[in-house]
Design an enzyme around this catalytic site. Structure first.
Site, PDB file in Angstrom:
ATOM      1  N   LYS A 171      50.520  63.653  75.009  1.00  0.00           N
ATOM      2  CA  LYS A 171      50.611  64.230  73.648  1.00  0.00           C
ATOM      3  C   LYS A 171      49.907  63.386  72.598  1.00  0.00           C
ATOM      4  O   LYS A 171      49.283  63.934  71.704  1.00  0.00           O
ATOM      5  CB  LYS A 171      52.064  64.488  73.259  1.00  0.00           C
ATOM      6  CG  LYS A 171      52.892  63.242  73.024  1.00  0.00           C
ATOM      7  CD  LYS A 171      54.333  63.618  72.708  1.00  0.00           C
ATOM      8  CE  LYS A 171      55.139  62.369  72.397  1.00  0.00           C
ATOM      9  NZ  LYS A 171      56.565  62.538  72.694  1.00  0.00           N
TER      10      LYS A 171
ATOM     11  N   ARG B  94      68.682  63.484  69.244  1.00  0.00           N
ATOM     12  CA  ARG B  94      67.558  64.402  69.125  1.00  0.00           C
ATOM     13  C   ARG B  94      67.903  65.541  70.090  1.00  0.00           C
ATOM     14  O   ARG B  94      68.986  66.107  69.971  1.00  0.00           O
ATOM     15  CB  ARG B  94      66.218  63.701  69.426  1.00  0.00           C
ATOM     16  CG  ARG B  94      65.048  64.438  68.751  1.00  0.00           C
ATOM     17  CD  ARG B  94      63.682  63.829  69.014  1.00  0.00           C
ATOM     18  NE  ARG B  94      63.247  64.025  70.392  1.00  0.00           N
ATOM     19  CZ  ARG B  94      62.053  63.637  70.860  1.00  0.00           C
ATOM     20  NH1 ARG B  94      61.195  63.031  70.054  1.00  0.00           N
ATOM     21  NH2 ARG B  94      61.705  63.844  72.119  1.00  0.00           N
TER      22      ARG B  94
HETATM   23  C1  LIG Z   1      56.929  61.677  73.516  1.00  0.00           C
HETATM   24  C2  LIG Z   1      57.886  61.883  74.607  1.00  0.00           C
HETATM   25  C3  LIG Z   1      57.807  61.093  75.759  1.00  0.00           C
HETATM   26  C4  LIG Z   1      56.831  59.950  75.906  1.00  0.00           C
HETATM   27  O1  LIG Z   1      57.175  58.935  74.990  1.00  0.00           O
HETATM   28  P1  LIG Z   1      56.402  57.539  74.988  1.00  0.00           P
HETATM   29  O2  LIG Z   1      57.256  56.671  74.117  1.00  0.00           O
HETATM   30  O3  LIG Z   1      55.060  57.808  74.436  1.00  0.00           O
HETATM   31  O4  LIG Z   1      56.361  57.065  76.396  1.00  0.00           O
HETATM   32  C5  LIG Z   1      58.694  61.372  76.789  1.00  0.00           C
HETATM   33  N1  LIG Z   1      59.598  62.369  76.688  1.00  0.00           N
HETATM   34  C6  LIG Z   1      59.706  63.141  75.596  1.00  0.00           C
HETATM   35  C7  LIG Z   1      60.723  64.227  75.571  1.00  0.00           C
HETATM   36  C8  LIG Z   1      58.859  62.927  74.518  1.00  0.00           C
HETATM   37  O5  LIG Z   1      58.980  63.701  73.426  1.00  0.00           O
END
Ligand SMILES: *Cc1c(COP(=O)(O)O)cnc(C)c1O
Length: 357
Positions: free
Chosen positions: A36, A131
């Site tokens: 992302k 969240r």
């Molecule tokens: C963004 C996200 C991740 C990855 O997070 P990082 O800190 O970039 O490793 C994993 N799971 C969810 C649900 C996320 O929103």
């Protein structure tokens, strides 16, 4: 060369991903590479796959579509709960989605049936960060309802911490997730094959714990791209922290007083701190600003200090290194600076291409 630009070193990203995959696989934990922060950039997605991630994951279906259009056929998971308005796109582009709402899973079921596909689901559990997540007491009922839905395969459960309130993954909350997996299997038979513990903030726990229980998957973005763990923003041993850098060009370079004069009020971005009086200094302006990145999240090279920023300018103070007009300065980025720069169409993305292995 085009500036501002992100320079993306695929060799370093490969190293970071491969190192984390090896360390975690030894502990029975697979990795989904989270794209992302890179908006699903196909070159990065392919690099993660070449480095051994089991699948790709992204929070936006549009990024997953970008990767599909680039003919990447690897398993992909949508890691933000799907919008009700996007269930058709989700089942046609993603193999798996992370869910918390039965109304959404029910629509995914209908869309999957209509498309003649099966869609896999992980149910996310709330473990305290407030969240996304189903409250643990409600999980069993959500499993029962999900198991009834045609064309939906319940693959497992997951959790996500350290994103809203900064709650750290630890022995207690990870043991709770394992226990929930056990309890579900006891009630419904062996239905939980994936227990996805979390994101990059889980690494300290995952690599340090003597008992990782049933957690057998992590979803990693920041740790791979920035070589950094998000809880205390410390570099991870053996990883590159400069796989992605931001380059900006100097458009003004002059000696000026270090302090402003005139009556001082707010700037476009609020109250600016009054600079210390250091006498005249050599200051340069870079053609980059809040429109392009988070200036607070940039790390300047040695000998250069970031003094301030506005929408389109970053002002730096220079000691012995005195950049000239047209010179480029390369900055390190934190996650906030990275995601904003990636998302800006005004920041070029230069992939330093080296062969994939
Ligand atoms: C963004 C996200 C991740 C990855 O997070 P990082 O800190 O970039 O490793 C994993 N799971 C969810 C649900 C996320 O929103």
């Amino acid at each position: 060369m085009t500036a501002p630009r992100l320079e993306i070193d695929l060799e370093k990203i490969h190293h970071n991903a491969h190192t984390l995959v090896e360390r975690l696989n030894k502990r029975g934990i697979s990795v989904w590479g989270v794209t992302k922060a890179a908006l699903g950039l196909p070159a990065i997605a392919r690099t993660l796959l070449a480095a051994g991630v089991e699948g790709l994951a992204d929070s936006r279906i549009e990024n997953i579509q970008t990767m599909r259009r680039a003919t990447i056929s690897a398993p992909m998971a949508l890691i933000r709960a799907p919008m009700l308005s996007q269930t058709e796109l989700v089942v046609t582009n993603a193999d798996t989605s992370l869910n918390t709402e039965l109304d959404v899973i029910s629509e995914l079921s209908k869309a999957a049936y209509a498309a003649g596909r099966n869609h896999s689901v992980l149910l996310m559990v709330e473990l305290g960060d407030l969240r996304e997540g189903i409250m643990p007491a409600d999980l069993e009922e959500h499993v029962r309802q999900t198991l009834r839905l045609p064309n939906i395969k319940l693959k497992g459960i997951g959790s996500n911490l350290a994103c809203r309130c900064g709650v750290a993954p630890d022995e207690t909350n990870m043991r709770e997730l394992s226990s929930l997996a056990d309890a579900i299997d006891k009630t419904f038979g062996p239905v939980i094959s994936i227990v996805s513990g979390g994101n990059s903030s889980n690494l300290g726990w995952a690599l340090g714990s003597t008992n990782t229980g049933r957690i057998n998957n992590l979803r990693l973005g920041e740790a791979i791209l920035l070589g950094c763990e998000p809880l205390h923003r410390q570099p991870i041993e053996g990883l590159f922290t400069d796989a992605i850098t931001l380059v900006a060009e100097v458009i003004e370079a002059k000696v000026k007083p270090s302090q402003p004069w005139g009556e001082i009020a707010e700037t476009a971005f609020g109250v600016a701190p009054l600079p210390a009086n250091r006498g005249p200094i050599f200051q340069s302006i870079l053609a980059i600003g809040h429109m392009d990145t988070d200036p607070e999240g940039l790390t300047a090279p040695p000998g250069i200090d970031i003094l301030g920023a506005s929408s389109d300018h970053v002002i730096v103070g220079c000691g012995k290194t005195r950049p000239k007009i047209g010179d480029e300065i390369t900055f390190g980025l934190n996650y906030s600076a990275l995601v904003r720069a990636m998302g800006s169409s005004l920041v070029a993305k230069k992939v330093l291409a080296r062969p994939l292995r």
